[in-house]
Design a protein around this motif. Structure first.
Motif, PDB file in Angstrom:
ATOM      1  N   SER A 370       1.341 -38.335 -18.915  1.00 32.07           N
ATOM      2  CA  SER A 370       2.276 -37.251 -18.629  1.00 32.07           C
ATOM      3  C   SER A 370       2.328 -36.995 -17.131  1.00 32.07           C
ATOM      4  N   GLN A 371       3.527 -36.628 -16.662  1.00 25.01           N
ATOM      5  CA  GLN A 371       3.719 -36.213 -15.271  1.00 25.01           C
ATOM      6  C   GLN A 371       4.548 -34.938 -15.288  1.00 25.01           C
ATOM      7  N   ARG A 372       4.155 -33.984 -14.428  1.00 18.23           N
ATOM      8  CA  ARG A 372       4.806 -32.673 -14.474  1.00 18.23           C
ATOM      9  C   ARG A 372       5.035 -32.141 -13.072  1.00 18.23           C
ATOM     10  N   PHE A 373       6.192 -31.506 -12.887  1.00 21.91           N
ATOM     11  CA  PHE A 373       6.497 -30.832 -11.626  1.00 21.91           C
ATOM     12  C   PHE A 373       6.909 -29.396 -11.954  1.00 21.91           C
ATOM     13  N   ASN A 374       6.333 -28.445 -11.217  1.00 22.11           N
ATOM     14  CA  ASN A 374       6.597 -27.030 -11.463  1.00 22.11           C
ATOM     15  C   ASN A 374       6.975 -26.347 -10.160  1.00 22.11           C
ATOM     16  N   LEU A 375       7.983 -25.492 -10.223  1.00 24.73           N
ATOM     17  CA  LEU A 375       8.394 -24.696  -9.070  1.00 24.73           C
ATOM     18  C   LEU A 375       8.476 -23.240  -9.512  1.00 24.73           C
ATOM     19  N   GLY A 376       7.815 -22.340  -8.764  1.00 21.69           N
ATOM     20  CA  GLY A 376       7.811 -20.932  -9.137  1.00 21.69           C
ATOM     21  C   GLY A 376       8.096 -20.017  -7.967  1.00 21.69           C
ATOM     22  N   TYR A 377       8.651 -18.862  -8.273  1.00 19.98           N
ATOM     23  CA  TYR A 377       8.921 -17.846  -7.250  1.00 19.98           C
ATOM     24  C   TYR A 377       8.468 -16.495  -7.806  1.00 19.98           C
ATOM     25  N   TYR A 378       7.672 -15.762  -7.009  1.00 22.08           N
ATOM     26  CA  TYR A 378       7.100 -14.493  -7.448  1.00 22.08           C
ATOM     27  C   TYR A 378       7.362 -13.427  -6.388  1.00 22.08           C
ATOM     28  N   PHE A 379       7.742 -12.234  -6.850  1.00 25.06           N
ATOM     29  CA  PHE A 379       8.063 -11.169  -5.906  1.00 25.06           C
ATOM     30  C   PHE A 379       7.811  -9.812  -6.556  1.00 25.06           C
ATOM     31  N   THR A 380       7.751  -8.775  -5.730  1.00 23.99           N
ATOM     32  CA  THR A 380       7.504  -7.420  -6.225  1.00 23.99           C
ATOM     33  C   THR A 380       8.637  -6.498  -5.810  1.00 23.99           C
ATOM     34  N   ASN A 386       6.313  -3.156  -9.628  1.00 27.00           N
ATOM     35  CA  ASN A 386       6.809  -4.178 -10.539  1.00 27.00           C
ATOM     36  C   ASN A 386       6.609  -5.552  -9.908  1.00 27.00           C
ATOM     37  N   ALA A 387       6.027  -6.464 -10.669  1.00 26.84           N
ATOM     38  CA  ALA A 387       5.831  -7.834 -10.201  1.00 26.84           C
ATOM     39  C   ALA A 387       6.622  -8.767 -11.112  1.00 26.84           C
ATOM     40  N   TRP A 388       7.465  -9.608 -10.499  1.00 29.89           N
ATOM     41  CA  TRP A 388       8.345 -10.500 -11.241  1.00 29.89           C
ATOM     42  C   TRP A 388       8.007 -11.954 -10.918  1.00 29.89           C
ATOM     43  N   GLY A 389       8.314 -12.830 -11.856  1.00 30.58           N
ATOM     44  CA  GLY A 389       8.085 -14.247 -11.626  1.00 30.58           C
ATOM     45  C   GLY A 389       9.096 -15.092 -12.380  1.00 30.58           C
ATOM     46  N   ALA A 390       9.427 -16.238 -11.813  1.00 26.85           N
ATOM     47  CA  ALA A 390      10.326 -17.196 -12.471  1.00 26.85           C
ATOM     48  C   ALA A 390       9.808 -18.598 -12.171  1.00 26.85           C
ATOM     49  N   GLN A 391       9.774 -19.439 -13.200  1.00 26.12           N
ATOM     50  CA  GLN A 391       9.289 -20.806 -13.040  1.00 26.12           C
ATOM     51  C   GLN A 391      10.223 -21.789 -13.708  1.00 26.12           C
ATOM     52  N   PHE A 392      10.255 -22.990 -13.128  1.00 24.59           N
ATOM     53  CA  PHE A 392      10.963 -24.110 -13.764  1.00 24.59           C
ATOM     54  C   PHE A 392      10.024 -25.301 -13.782  1.00 24.59           C
ATOM     55  N   ASP A 393       9.880 -25.915 -14.965  1.00 23.45           N
ATOM     56  CA  ASP A 393       9.039 -27.104 -15.136  1.00 23.45           C
ATOM     57  C   ASP A 393       9.901 -28.267 -15.601  1.00 23.45           C
ATOM     58  N   THR A 413      10.551 -20.190 -17.479  1.00 17.59           N
ATOM     59  CA  THR A 413       9.630 -19.077 -17.721  1.00 17.59           C
ATOM     60  C   THR A 413      10.004 -17.898 -16.847  1.00 17.59           C
ATOM     61  N   VAL A 414       9.974 -16.706 -17.426  1.00 11.73           N
ATOM     62  CA  VAL A 414      10.140 -15.474 -16.651  1.00 11.73           C
ATOM     63  C   VAL A 414       8.985 -14.547 -17.014  1.00 11.73           C
ATOM     64  N   SER A 415       8.549 -13.742 -16.040  1.00 11.66           N
ATOM     65  CA  SER A 415       7.452 -12.813 -16.296  1.00 11.66           C
ATOM     66  C   SER A 415       7.713 -11.504 -15.574  1.00 11.66           C
ATOM     67  N   TRP A 416       7.126 -10.454 -16.112  1.00 10.45           N
ATOM     68  CA  TRP A 416       7.264  -9.117 -15.521  1.00 10.45           C
ATOM     69  C   TRP A 416       5.998  -8.330 -15.789  1.00 10.45           C
ATOM     70  N   ASP A 417       5.439  -7.744 -14.738  1.00 10.86           N
ATOM     71  CA  ASP A 417       4.272  -6.872 -14.859  1.00 10.86           C
ATOM     72  C   ASP A 417       4.613  -5.490 -14.327  1.00 10.86           C
ATOM     73  N   LEU A 418       4.206  -4.483 -15.039  1.00  7.50           N
ATOM     74  CA  LEU A 418       4.369  -3.094 -14.601  1.00  7.50           C
ATOM     75  C   LEU A 418       2.978  -2.512 -14.374  1.00  7.50           C
ATOM     76  N   ARG A 419       2.735  -2.036 -13.147  1.00  4.91           N
ATOM     77  CA  ARG A 419       1.439  -1.495 -12.803  1.00  4.91           C
ATOM     78  C   ARG A 419       1.490   0.024 -12.809  1.00  4.91           C
ATOM     79  N   PHE A 420       0.426   0.628 -13.325  1.00  2.00           N
ATOM     80  CA  PHE A 420       0.388   2.094 -13.380  1.00  2.00           C
ATOM     81  C   PHE A 420      -1.064   2.548 -13.281  1.00  2.00           C
ATOM     82  N   LYS A 421      -1.221   3.834 -12.991  1.00  2.00           N
ATOM     83  CA  LYS A 421      -2.566   4.389 -12.802  1.00  2.00           C
ATOM     84  C   LYS A 421      -3.244   4.654 -14.127  1.00  2.00           C
TER      85      LYS A 421
END
Length: 421
Positions: A370-380, A386-393, A413-421
């Motif tokens: 197997s061979q794999r290439f992944n590209l991701g971008y993460y930002f807040t 709020n932390a967001w992420g998007a990936q392509f494999d 792939t998409v991701s979302w994190d919500l941070r709180f106290k």
């Protein structure tokens, strides 16, 4: 007549440039203190280029005049020329490692350039000279905060206040940390795999809840998988306990009653910080289907400026011999550790990476190519709440039941994190 004037004009310009270059090469013969004061006035009146030329000229005769070189480096940092500033700070620190002002200015330069890991390393070096320097400790705490190690930053501030309860800067910074520190996170992650042949699209979803404590992070996860027109659920817990300074661990345990997941999975890994912004780890993973697959792994990571490199091998013993695979990951950080670009290249097949991209024939999967290439971008957004992420494999993988034949897998792939106290 006009043509002659036009042809003479370039010659005059060349002559002027030559004179200026000769003037710059002329040895400095003035009073360094007077010239330094003049350069400071120029710098503080938005004439930094002229100030820098003056400072450089003085240093041609007085190269070890550290105050001048430090101020020159500081003006470079003001202009955003952090590389030039870094070179000058390295010179003065090498010649005077006990200077508080030099260390402070150099650490600030790294933080201003968003090179927070380098700032932490530099602060640690400075603290070897002055272990109780409150200003340097606060600079380290600030850099740790920007690498999402807020708990460690808070511990440093509290240690300062324990020795000096009236330190107003530490009091203010602690108040600021407590306002922004979010110890809890709820997150969602969703992926879809689209196959070029054989299989229908497959889905993977994760709901997580994490808690940041002074002992480390605790993460509880519920994983949902839809494959082969079947649904499955897995429950997992990840722990990242801090052991001693520079040493922490990763521990994992998961269970499932679905054939889409291992019945039980568990693993552990130790991470050790090394000099020169390096990090080394060693560990294992275990996946129990009808038989147990053990995977031995580790990693070597390197933080350099705004960049992070990591190489991770996987060794998987099996009936057909030892299977080897590996990944190379690169990250380019932006404003902090939650904002970055990521690229990963993988070669070989490891059940740890591809545990969902198979047909559950665990006796043959370790021998797949197997061979794999992944590209991701993460930002807040919203003050890092709020932390967001998007990936392509894209994966080129051998078919387990048809050796020598391959299909392509396109993953989103998409991701979302919500941070709180």
């Amino acid at each position: 007549m006009i043509l002659k004037k036009i042809t003479k004009l370039p010659l005059l310009l060349v002559f002027a440039v030559v004179l200026q270059m000769q003037a710059q090469k002329k040895p400095y013969n003035g009073n360094p203190d007077t010239s330094f004061e003049t350069a400071r006035k120029l710098a503080f009146n938005d004439q930094r280029k002229q100030a820098q030329d003056t400072l450089v000229n003085i240093l041609t005769k007085y190269p070890n005049y550290s105050d001048i070189r430090t101020f020159l480096a500081t003006t470079y940092a003001w202009d955003g020329n952090y590389k030039k500033a870094r070179k000058e700070f390295a010179y003065v620190i090498k010649n005077d490692a006990k200077s508080h002002e030099n260390w402070v200015a150099a650490i600030k330069n790294e933080s201003w350039s968003n090179s927070y890991y380098d700032a932490i390393t530099m602060a640690d070096n400075a603290l070897k000279v002055s272990p109780d320097d409150a200003e340097i400790l606060l600079l380290k705490a600030s850099a740790l905060e920007n690498t999402t190690k807020q708990i460690e930053a808070l511990e440093i501030v509290e240690a300062i206040l324990e020795k000096n309860p009236n330190d107003t800067k530490a009091q203010e910074y602690k108040a600021s940390l407590n306002q922004t520190l979010r110890k809890n996170t709820v997150g969602l992650r969703s992926s879809v795999d689209i196959y070029s042949d054989v299989f229908d699209p497959m889905q993977y979803h994760t709901l997580k809840l994490s808690r940041l404590t002074k002992y480390g992070s605790v993460i509880a996860k519920v994983n949902f998988n839809r494959r082969f027109n079947e649904n499955g659920t897995q429950f997992e817990v990840d722990l990242y306990p801090r052991i001693i300074k520079g040493l922490y661990a990763y521990m994992n345990f998961g269970v499932s009653d679905s054939f889409l997941f291992p019945d039980i999975r568990y693993g552990a890994e130790l991470y050790k910080s090394l000099p020169h912004s390096l990090e080394l780890s060693l560990g294992f993973r275990s996946l129990q289907y009808t038989t147990t697959t053990n995977i031995y792994t580790g990693s070597l990571g390197w933080y350099t400026g705004n960049n992070y490199w990591s190489v991770r091998p996987y060794l998987t013993p099996g009936d057909g011999g030892l299977s080897t695979s590996g990944t190379l990951n690169y990250r380019r950080y932006r404003s902090n550790a939650d904002n970055y670009w990521s690229t990963t290249v993988s070669m070989g097949f490891s059940p740890e990476i591809y545990q969902f991209k198979v047909d559950n024939n665990e006796n043959t999967i370790v021998n797949l190519q197997s061979q794999r290439f992944n590209l991701g971008y993460y930002f807040t957004t919203n003050k890092n709440r709020n932390a967001w992420g998007a990936q392509f494999d894209i994966t080129h993988q051998e078919i387990s039941f048809d050796p020598g034949s391959y299909f392509w897998i396109y993953s989103f792939t998409v991701s979302w994190d919500l941070r709180f106290k």
